[in-house]
Scaffold this motif. Structure first.
Motif, PDB file in Angstrom:
ATOM      1  N   ARG A  77       0.838  -1.208   0.000  1.00 14.87           N
ATOM      2  CA  ARG A  77       0.000   0.000   0.000  1.00 14.87           C
ATOM      3  C   ARG A  77       0.870   1.254   0.000  1.00 14.87           C
ATOM      4  O   ARG A  77       0.611   2.196  -0.748  1.00 14.87           O
ATOM      5  N   ARG A  78       1.921   1.249   0.775  1.00 16.29           N
ATOM      6  CA  ARG A  78       2.811   2.414   0.839  1.00 16.29           C
ATOM      7  C   ARG A  78       3.669   2.544  -0.412  1.00 16.29           C
ATOM      8  O   ARG A  78       3.966   3.640  -0.854  1.00 16.29           O
ATOM      9  N   ALA A  79       4.081   1.419  -0.968  1.00 11.44           N
ATOM     10  CA  ALA A  79       5.010   1.435  -2.096  1.00 11.44           C
ATOM     11  C   ALA A  79       4.340   1.752  -3.421  1.00 11.44           C
ATOM     12  O   ALA A  79       5.001   2.191  -4.356  1.00 11.44           O
ATOM     13  N   GLU A  80       3.076   1.548  -3.539  1.00  5.14           N
ATOM     14  CA  GLU A  80       2.409   1.669  -4.822  1.00  5.14           C
ATOM     15  C   GLU A  80       2.262   3.099  -5.321  1.00  5.14           C
ATOM     16  O   GLU A  80       1.802   3.304  -6.432  1.00  5.14           O
ATOM     17  N   VAL A  81       2.642   4.070  -4.533  1.00  4.80           N
ATOM     18  CA  VAL A  81       2.599   5.445  -5.027  1.00  4.80           C
ATOM     19  C   VAL A  81       3.863   5.784  -5.818  1.00  4.80           C
ATOM     20  O   VAL A  81       3.992   6.857  -6.368  1.00  4.80           O
ATOM     21  N   PHE A 121       9.046  -6.997 -17.168  1.00  5.83           N
ATOM     22  CA  PHE A 121      10.276  -7.419 -17.824  1.00  5.83           C
ATOM     23  C   PHE A 121      11.377  -7.535 -16.782  1.00  5.83           C
ATOM     24  O   PHE A 121      11.221  -7.100 -15.639  1.00  5.83           O
ATOM     25  N   VAL A 122      12.476  -8.156 -17.183  1.00  2.29           N
ATOM     26  CA  VAL A 122      13.614  -8.303 -16.288  1.00  2.29           C
ATOM     27  C   VAL A 122      14.846  -7.688 -16.947  1.00  2.29           C
ATOM     28  O   VAL A 122      15.031  -7.787 -18.155  1.00  2.29           O
ATOM     29  N   ILE A 123      15.646  -7.020 -16.144  1.00  2.00           N
ATOM     30  CA  ILE A 123      16.893  -6.404 -16.588  1.00  2.00           C
ATOM     31  C   ILE A 123      18.031  -7.234 -15.998  1.00  2.00           C
ATOM     32  O   ILE A 123      18.030  -7.526 -14.799  1.00  2.00           O
ATOM     33  N   GLY A 136       5.130  -5.115  -5.555  1.00  3.94           N
ATOM     34  CA  GLY A 136       4.152  -4.861  -6.594  1.00  3.94           C
ATOM     35  C   GLY A 136       4.660  -4.083  -7.783  1.00  3.94           C
ATOM     36  O   GLY A 136       3.991  -4.017  -8.812  1.00  3.94           O
ATOM     37  N   LEU A 137       5.838  -3.485  -7.706  1.00  8.35           N
ATOM     38  CA  LEU A 137       6.325  -2.658  -8.805  1.00  8.35           C
ATOM     39  C   LEU A 137       7.704  -3.086  -9.315  1.00  8.35           C
ATOM     40  O   LEU A 137       7.899  -3.204 -10.511  1.00  8.35           O
ATOM     41  N   TRP A 138       8.660  -3.328  -8.419  1.00  5.83           N
ATOM     42  CA  TRP A 138       9.974  -3.768  -8.867  1.00  5.83           C
ATOM     43  C   TRP A 138      10.708  -4.473  -7.750  1.00  5.83           C
ATOM     44  O   TRP A 138      10.396  -4.305  -6.574  1.00  5.83           O
ATOM     45  N   TRP A 139      11.684  -5.297  -8.132  1.00  2.16           N
ATOM     46  CA  TRP A 139      12.586  -5.958  -7.188  1.00  2.16           C
ATOM     47  C   TRP A 139      13.975  -6.038  -7.799  1.00  2.16           C
ATOM     48  O   TRP A 139      14.139  -5.977  -9.005  1.00  2.16           O
ATOM     49  N   ARG A 140      14.976  -6.155  -6.947  1.00  2.00           N
ATOM     50  CA  ARG A 140      16.357  -6.258  -7.410  1.00  2.00           C
ATOM     51  C   ARG A 140      17.070  -7.312  -6.556  1.00  2.00           C
ATOM     52  O   ARG A 140      17.183  -7.179  -5.352  1.00  2.00           O
ATOM     53  N   VAL A 141      17.539  -8.383  -7.228  1.00  2.00           N
ATOM     54  CA  VAL A 141      18.244  -9.476  -6.571  1.00  2.00           C
ATOM     55  C   VAL A 141      19.456  -9.829  -7.420  1.00  2.00           C
ATOM     56  O   VAL A 141      19.295 -10.233  -8.573  1.00  2.00           O
ATOM     57  N   GLY A 142      20.632  -9.658  -6.881  1.00  2.00           N
ATOM     58  CA  GLY A 142      21.846  -9.996  -7.616  1.00  2.00           C
ATOM     59  C   GLY A 142      21.970  -9.190  -8.899  1.00  2.00           C
ATOM     60  O   GLY A 142      21.952  -7.975  -8.888  1.00  2.00           O
ATOM     61  N   ARG A 144      19.766  -9.348 -11.365  1.00  2.00           N
ATOM     62  CA  ARG A 144      18.440  -9.213 -11.977  1.00  2.00           C
ATOM     63  C   ARG A 144      17.618  -8.114 -11.310  1.00  2.00           C
ATOM     64  O   ARG A 144      17.596  -7.997 -10.095  1.00  2.00           O
ATOM     65  N   ILE A 145      16.931  -7.343 -12.162  1.00  2.00           N
ATOM     66  CA  ILE A 145      15.980  -6.338 -11.693  1.00  2.00           C
ATOM     67  C   ILE A 145      14.675  -6.610 -12.420  1.00  2.00           C
ATOM     68  O   ILE A 145      14.630  -6.582 -13.654  1.00  2.00           O
ATOM     69  N   GLY A 146      13.629  -6.908 -11.670  1.00  2.00           N
ATOM     70  CA  GLY A 146      12.320  -7.174 -12.254  1.00  2.00           C
ATOM     71  C   GLY A 146      11.425  -5.959 -12.120  1.00  2.00           C
ATOM     72  O   GLY A 146      11.319  -5.373 -11.040  1.00  2.00           O
ATOM     73  N   VAL A 147      10.792  -5.569 -13.210  1.00  2.00           N
ATOM     74  CA  VAL A 147       9.871  -4.428 -13.211  1.00  2.00           C
ATOM     75  C   VAL A 147       8.523  -4.943 -13.690  1.00  2.00           C
ATOM     76  O   VAL A 147       8.434  -5.613 -14.718  1.00  2.00           O
ATOM     77  N   GLY A 148       7.465  -4.638 -12.964  1.00  2.00           N
ATOM     78  CA  GLY A 148       6.129  -5.093 -13.346  1.00  2.00           C
ATOM     79  C   GLY A 148       5.311  -5.402 -12.110  1.00  2.00           C
ATOM     80  O   GLY A 148       5.475  -4.778 -11.078  1.00  2.00           O
ATOM     81  N   GLY A 149       4.446  -6.392 -12.219  1.00  2.00           N
ATOM     82  CA  GLY A 149       3.577  -6.751 -11.100  1.00  2.00           C
ATOM     83  C   GLY A 149       2.206  -6.141 -11.307  1.00  2.00           C
ATOM     84  O   GLY A 149       1.449  -6.593 -12.156  1.00  2.00           O
ATOM     85  N   VAL A 150       1.895  -5.097 -10.559  1.00  2.00           N
ATOM     86  CA  VAL A 150       0.591  -4.451 -10.694  1.00  2.00           C
ATOM     87  C   VAL A 150       0.616  -3.296 -11.691  1.00  2.00           C
ATOM     88  O   VAL A 150      -0.355  -2.573 -11.828  1.00  2.00           O
TER      89      VAL A 150
END
Length: 175
Positions: A77-81, A121-123, A136-142, A144-150
């Motif tokens: 809820r906080r991150a989605e802005v 998509f993934v970077i 819900g919007l992005w993650w970064r692990v090692g 890889r950076i994933g963008v998407g979700g909601v």
């Protein structure tokens, strides 16, 4: 297109860049995702307290998972802005936090079988990046950076296409 803005990166350098593409969560998707998480967490906590399993361990597991899902819903809820912006220099959050600089990106993959967020998509970067997550919007692990979700698929697809074009343009200009 958005006007140019000065943004400070992690090193304190000023980046003044035109925003080429943005990705943000839509209202309906946000509400649906948060509602599903709140319902799941609430049902798990309710079942753990109202009709507990015979073993105390399972009750504690259900309570822990239920509370964890409720905390995740609040973080979402906080991150989605957050709004992601793509410039020729970097992919960043609207507030200025840089996710990845364009010269750190090896590839952009939005294929069907890519390990990526829904509608996204993934970077893949040249070097590992610090662990970070904006539910819900992005993650970064090692690497890889994933963008998407909601986020809407149209926005994510456009951003991935623009990133790929910038990367191709940069590769063509190098000797």
């Amino acid at each position: 297109m958005a006007p140019d803005r000065a943004v400070t990166d992690r090193n304190g350098d000023q980046m003044q860049q035109e925003v080429l593409a943005t990705v943000s969560a839509t209202g309906a998707r946000r509400v649906m995702a948060i509602t599903v998480l709140v319902l799941l967490g609430g049902v798990l906590v309710y079942i753990a307290l109202a009709q507990p399993p015979q073993a105390l361990g399972w009750q504690l597991i259900m309570l822990g998972v239920g509370c964890g899902v409720l905390v995740l819903a609040e973080r979402m809820r906080r991150a989605e802005v957050t709004v992601l912006e793509l410039t020729r220099e970097a992919l960043r959050e609207k507030g200025g936090a840089v996710l990845v600089r364009m010269d750190q990106i090896a590839t952009v993959n939005r294929g069907v079988f890519a390990f990526k967020p829904s509608n996204g998509f993934v970077i893949i970067t040249h070097a590992p990046q610090p662990l970070q997550w904006n539910p819900g919007l992005w993650w970064r692990v090692g690497r890889r950076i994933g963008v998407g979700g909601v986020a809407p698929a149209v926005q994510a697809k456009y951003m991935a296409d623009v990133m790929q074009a910038i990367l191709t343009e940069g590769a063509d200009s190098q000797p």
